[in-house]
Enzyme design. Structure first.
Site, PDB file in Angstrom:
ATOM      1  N   ASP A   1      -6.804   1.212   1.081  1.00  0.00           N
ATOM      2  CA  ASP A   1      -6.883   1.267   2.537  1.00  0.00           C
ATOM      3  C   ASP A   1      -8.293   0.895   2.971  1.00  0.00           C
ATOM      4  O   ASP A   1      -9.099   0.430   2.169  1.00  0.00           O
ATOM      5  CB  ASP A   1      -6.490   2.651   3.046  1.00  0.00           C
TER       6      ASP A   1
ATOM      7  N   LYS B   1       0.829  -1.201   0.000  1.00  0.00           N
ATOM      8  CA  LYS B   1       0.000   0.000   0.000  1.00  0.00           C
ATOM      9  C   LYS B   1       0.865   1.253   0.000  1.00  0.00           C
ATOM     10  O   LYS B   1       0.626   2.182  -0.779  1.00  0.00           O
ATOM     11  CB  LYS B   1      -0.937   0.008   1.209  1.00  0.00           C
TER      12      LYS B   1
END
Length: 214
Positions: A142, A124
């Protein structure tokens, strides 16, 4: 798992996001690629506002790997101790700074494989850096994006990797660059976890969420 919205509906949804905010920006403060990497790494299990508050003075005195190493782990801790998991994060910041100096000539690499090799940098974080600094259409999923993707049907998936693939597969190419920012901001301010603000939603008539608050 939520159903997938048809391509024309996905197109319309992102066209609306684009019309409302053509150039969405990430909310983590940074001054260069290095401070962006550090800020995103620090943001795990913390709010952007909390990270920005902690890094305001940190980045004034340590905006390069060398300056961060000179500050040292304890020095980093003093600046970020208001952030969750600050001791482990400080350790990773020092380690990744050393690795950037030793292996990458103090420059932040532009490949995902190199980025995820840095301590404290996962997929991420790497995708955020690739997107925000290097301009790659990488999708950093997220909790906000995971929720919005599944609720709305824009990018359903059983886990973050599946949602990332769904964005890559289902979002029209012209919207890929800003897709994750539009979805993050939508999830942060409109499609919130509890009591989503459906009445203020740009895509309420397109969304598949069965419990719409209309």
């Amino acid at each position: 798992m939520a159903k997938q919205l048809p391509y024309p509906i996905c197109y319309e949804a992102f066209a609306r996001f684009q019309a409302a905010e053509a150039e969405p920006k990430g909310e983590l403060h940074h001054t260069n690629a290095y401070t962006l990497v550090v800020a995103v790494a620090l943001s795990a299990q913390a709010t952007d506002a909390g990270v920005n508050k902690a890094t305001a003075k940190l980045f004034e005195i340590a905006d390069t790997p060398e300056k961060m190493l000179a500050l040292g782990e304890e020095g980093v801790i003093e600046h970020i101790k208001t952030i969750g998991l600050f001791r482990n994060k400080a350790k990773n910041v020092i380690k990744l700074s050393q690795m950037l100096v030793d292996d990458y000539g103090s420059q932040v690499p532009s490949s995902r494989a190199a980025l995820v090799s840095l301590p404290g940098v996962g997929r991420k974080t790497a995708n955020v850096v690739l997107n925000m600094w290097w301009g790659h259409p990488a999708q950093a999923v997220d909790t906000h994006i995971f929720r919005v993707g599944n609720r709305s049907g824009l990018a359903p998936g059983k886990d973050v990797d599946a949602v990332e693939r769904a964005i890559e597969d289902n979002v029209p190419a012209e919207f890929q660059q800003h897709a994750h920012h539009w979805l993050i901001l939508h999830g942060r301010y409109t499609c919130v976890a509890r009591k989503p603000k459906c009445q203020a939603c740009l895509i309420r008539d397109l969304c598949l969420y069965e419990e719409k608050n209309l």
